[in-house]
Design an enzyme around this catalytic site. Sequence first.
Site, PDB file in Angstrom:
ATOM      1  N   ARG A 194       0.848  -1.185   0.000  1.00 33.28           N
ATOM      2  CA  ARG A 194       0.000   0.000   0.000  1.00 33.28           C
ATOM      3  C   ARG A 194       0.888   1.242   0.000  1.00 33.28           C
ATOM      4  O   ARG A 194       1.974   1.238   0.602  1.00 33.28           O
ATOM      5  CB  ARG A 194      -0.886   0.037   1.254  1.00 33.28           C
ATOM      6  CG  ARG A 194      -2.026  -0.963   1.255  1.00 33.28           C
ATOM      7  CD  ARG A 194      -3.103  -0.616   0.244  1.00 33.28           C
ATOM      8  NE  ARG A 194      -4.219  -1.553   0.276  1.00 33.28           N
ATOM      9  CZ  ARG A 194      -4.380  -2.563  -0.578  1.00 33.28           C
ATOM     10  NH1 ARG A 194      -3.508  -2.776  -1.549  1.00 33.28           N
ATOM     11  NH2 ARG A 194      -5.430  -3.351  -0.494  1.00 33.28           N
ATOM     12  N   HIS A 228      -1.000   0.139  -9.880  1.00 31.70           N
ATOM     13  CA  HIS A 228      -1.678  -0.790  -8.955  1.00 31.70           C
ATOM     14  C   HIS A 228      -2.234  -2.003  -9.725  1.00 31.70           C
ATOM     15  O   HIS A 228      -3.432  -2.275  -9.688  1.00 31.70           O
ATOM     16  CB  HIS A 228      -2.815  -0.081  -8.188  1.00 31.70           C
ATOM     17  CG  HIS A 228      -3.177  -0.802  -6.911  1.00 31.70           C
ATOM     18  ND1 HIS A 228      -3.604  -0.154  -5.777  1.00 31.70           N
ATOM     19  CD2 HIS A 228      -3.183  -2.116  -6.597  1.00 31.70           C
ATOM     20  CE1 HIS A 228      -3.853  -1.045  -4.826  1.00 31.70           C
ATOM     21  NE2 HIS A 228      -3.598  -2.251  -5.307  1.00 31.70           N
TER      22      HIS A 228
HETATM   23  C1  GLV Z   1      -5.021  -5.221  -3.986  1.00 34.36           C
HETATM   24  O1  GLV Z   1      -4.406  -4.250  -3.748  1.00 34.36           O
HETATM   25  C2  GLV Z   1      -5.553  -6.116  -3.011  1.00 34.36           C
HETATM   26  O2  GLV Z   1      -5.610  -5.772  -1.823  1.00 34.36           O
HETATM   27  O3  GLV Z   1      -5.939  -7.241  -3.392  1.00 34.36           O
END
Ligand code: GLV
Length: 310
Positions: free
Chosen positions: A225, A273
């Site tokens: 994160r 991401h």
């Molecule tokens: C992606 O970031 C997840 O938490 O699966």
Amino acid sequence: MNILFMSTVDKADLWKQCLTAELPGINIYVYPDCPVAREDIDYVIAWKPPAGEIAKYPNIKAILSLGAGIDGITCDPDLPRNVPISRLVDRCLTQGMTEYVVYWVLHHHRRMDDYARMIAAREWDNYIQADTEQTPVGVLGLGELGGDAAKALSALNFDVLGWSRSAKSINGVTCLHGADGYDEIVSKCRMLVCLLPLTEDTRGILNADTFAGMPKDSVIINCARGGHLVDQDLLAALDSGHLAGAVLDVFHSEPPDPSHPFWAHPKVTMTPHMASLTVPQSAARYMADNIRRVERGEAPLNLIDLSKGY
Ligand code: GLV
């Protein structure tokens, strides 16, 4: 049975199709459309639901996360504390993350950026090839994702160290924990991968102290994160020449502001991401199994412990 699908990721139709194939006869509504009374919603499937919204459905039996990380759900101050929350554990999600980690570790291990620069300059040379067995790679977080990535790196013969909050044991991985373990992993590893859950204990863990403790010319790979990283501290460590590079898949705000220095930094590789994406066809089977468990009166799989935050 009524399921409410609350996600910022726009794949609702596919999810509906996959979940209905697994659980024929269910009704799936896509938030904010909820044509039945809120009291009649049995389950919420969620990815970053708007704060305060889940609490409006008073009879839900479980919240099923669409992602491995559940911080986007637990950050809601009004989240009902008595409803079980289950994180997504899925073969495709784990595989995707392991591929991402292995890809970037190999990329830096084999100095692919340096070779790309060389070729762009029409140069022809080679660097001494590092001995894989003598290359320590650290994985912070040894949960479902970190554990699998660590095993894959170990299968490639890297010297793999892993760090977790509580003591763990994984074949082929030197498992460390606690504050001393953290200092040790940071001080030894040439590449450090972050796959920690985001909690109050881990927020900002990739900071100036961590970078100063890492060997010179090491590389950080953050696919957990954005909140784990102190952006300014990373920029300082890169610009001072201490760190050789960073691979970042996650950011404080996504996408980062166009003026953010990461976009154009020569030592930063950004990905949007995508390190591992939930595959609805596969994850729907897990969701359906989990719902069937709750319907039988059993606890859902991969239950979150709210006191730990993961
Ligand atoms: C992606 O970031 C997840 O938490 O699966």
